[in-house]
Write an enzyme that holds these catalytic residues in place. Structure first.
Site, short mmCIF file in Angstrom:
data_model
loop_
_atom_site.label_atom_id
_atom_site.label_comp_id
_atom_site.label_asym_id
_atom_site.label_seq_id
_atom_site.Cartn_x
_atom_site.Cartn_y
_atom_site.Cartn_z
N TYR A 40 -3.34 -0.74 10.72
CA TYR A 40 -3.24 -1.09 9.29
C TYR A 40 -1.90 -0.61 8.72
CZ TYR A 40 -4.33 -1.36 4.31
OH TYR A 40 -4.29 -1.64 2.95
N SER A 84 0.86 -1.20 0.00
CA SER A 84 0.00 0.00 0.00
C SER A 84 0.89 1.24 0.00
CB SER A 84 -0.87 0.00 1.26
OG SER A 84 -1.59 1.21 1.35
O1 NJP Z 1 -10.06 -5.60 -0.52
P1 NJP Z 1 -11.35 -6.52 -0.61
P2 NJP Z 1 -8.98 -5.13 -1.64
N1 NJP Z 1 -7.49 -15.62 3.92
O2 NJP Z 1 -11.92 -6.49 0.78
C1 NJP Z 1 -9.50 -11.90 1.06
C2 NJP Z 1 -4.54 -3.70 -0.45
N2 NJP Z 1 -4.88 -2.29 -0.64
O3 NJP Z 1 -9.16 -5.85 -2.90
O4 NJP Z 1 -11.46 -14.45 2.59
C3 NJP Z 1 -7.70 -15.56 2.61
O5 NJP Z 1 -12.22 -6.13 -1.74
C4 NJP Z 1 -10.99 -11.64 0.88
O6 NJP Z 1 -11.74 -12.84 0.70
P3 NJP Z 1 -12.49 -13.62 1.92
C5 NJP Z 1 -5.13 -4.32 0.81
O7 NJP Z 1 -4.37 -4.04 1.96
C6 NJP Z 1 -6.16 -1.90 -0.86
O8 NJP Z 1 -8.99 -3.65 -1.65
O9 NJP Z 1 -13.52 -14.45 1.22
N3 NJP Z 1 -8.22 -14.50 1.98
C7 NJP Z 1 -10.99 -10.87 -0.41
O10 NJP Z 1 -10.92 -11.73 -1.51
C8 NJP Z 1 -5.07 -5.79 0.44
O11 NJP Z 1 -3.81 -6.33 0.77
C9 NJP Z 1 -6.44 -0.54 -1.04
O12 NJP Z 1 -13.08 -12.56 2.82
C10 NJP Z 1 -8.56 -13.45 2.74
C11 NJP Z 1 -9.71 -10.05 -0.33
O13 NJP Z 1 -8.87 -10.68 0.66
C12 NJP Z 1 -5.24 -5.79 -1.08
O14 NJP Z 1 -5.08 -4.44 -1.50
C13 NJP Z 1 -5.41 0.40 -0.98
C14 NJP Z 1 -8.38 -13.43 4.11
C15 NJP Z 1 -9.97 -8.61 0.08
O15 NJP Z 1 -10.74 -7.98 -0.88
C16 NJP Z 1 -6.59 -6.29 -1.55
O16 NJP Z 1 -7.64 -5.57 -0.91
C17 NJP Z 1 -4.14 -0.03 -0.75
C18 NJP Z 1 -7.81 -14.57 4.72
N4 NJP Z 1 -7.62 -14.65 6.04
C19 NJP Z 1 -3.87 -1.37 -0.59
N5 NJP Z 1 -8.82 -12.24 4.59
C20 NJP Z 1 -7.83 -0.01 -1.27
N6 NJP Z 1 -8.81 -0.88 -1.52
O17 NJP Z 1 -8.01 1.23 -1.28
C21 NJP Z 1 -9.27 -11.55 3.54
O18 NJP Z 1 -3.16 0.90 -0.67
N7 NJP Z 1 -9.11 -12.26 2.41
#
Ligand code: NJP
Length: 235
Positions: free
Chosen positions: A150, A137
């Protein structure tokens, strides 16, 4: 240019948001995509489109992390790309956070990245090739109010990947870190798709295109770090 056809790629957090966009774009380039998240139903819908493999799993669980790599190798016989994208976050004043929230965020963002890399790296080193990409990020590089936990997790994830980069480079394994700004996803219970977000946020596909650029670099080139922001965002 590196051709992604038939490359085997694990994408964590693939059920929605950035991970889903990465999985779809890599599949479009001909890669064999292993989609990982906890929500099995959303993964099944995705793998119908990617014709890949879905592995419902929790990246913060050591057995699950090993199983993800083992099942990938069992199915495809190789592993070329690991995208550590799964991540969670929440925002509050430091004194309002429960200690359990520290554990939840660090377990996914830092320990999850550690466990997947730990499971994958021995194979990549033995193979003498491979590419690990961490979705970090821009807050891996700046601090902000309400972002104590975070932000700390993203600094830690960045440091982990930076050290790993030095450890595996001699074995022909690349580690790249991508630092997005605001992205229009479901992150922290957001609802993507508002007209305002079109201007203020990147789309998940923008980050997926950055991943593609990094992966398609010629074999002798590694993009160590790549930062990407919406034009409207100062950081
Ligand atoms: O978030 P979201 P993003 N084991 O909530 C999964 C970074 N980032 O796409 O497990 C396995 O739409 C969850 O699936 P589920 C951020 O830090 C974002 O924005 O079914 N999977 C879902 O597929 C992150 O590293 C922004 O709940 C797990 C996914 O993760 C990355 O981008 C800005 C899990 C999250 O999808 C993707 O985030 C930035 C687990 N224990 C960096 N826990 C931003 N959006 O603005 C969660 O600088 N997941």
């Amino acid at each position: 240019m590196t051709d992604l056809t038939d490359q085997v790629a694990i994408v964590t957090g693939a059920s929605r948001g950035i991970g889903r966009a990465i999985a779809l774009l890599l599949a479009l380039q001909g890669a064999r995509v292993v989609a990982v998240a906890r929500a099995a139903a959303e993964l099944d819908e995705l793998t119908l489109k990617t014709q890949g493999l879905a592995i419902p799993a929790d990246v913060s669980d050591e057995d699950d992390a090993q199983r993800i790599v083992d099942e990938t190798l069992a199915r495809f016989g190789r592993l070329d790309i690991l995208i550590c994208n799964a991540g969670v976050g929440s925002f509050n004043l430091l004194e309002n956070f429960e200690a359990a929230e520290w554990d939840r965020i660090f377990d996914v963002n830092v320990k999850g990245t550690f466990l997947l890399c730990k499971a994958a790296v021995p194979h990549l080193k033995a193979q003498g090739s491979g590419h690990i990409i961490g979705i970090a990020s821009d807050v891996s590089r700046r601090t902000f109010e309400h972002g104590t936990i975070y932000g700390a997790s993203k600094y830690a994830q960045d440091a982990l990947l930076g050290s790993l980069r030095k450890e595996v480079r001699p074995y022909g394994v690349k580690v790249s870190t991508i630092y997005p700004g605001l992205v229009d996803t479901y992150f922290n219970d957001s609802k993507p798709g508002s007209p305002e977000a079109e201007r203020t946020h990147l789309r998940p596909s923008d980050v997926a295109q950055a991943v593609r650029y990094v992966l398609e670099a010629p074999a002798h080139v590694v993009v160590d770090e790549l930062m990407i922001h919406p034009l409207s965002q100062e950081w």
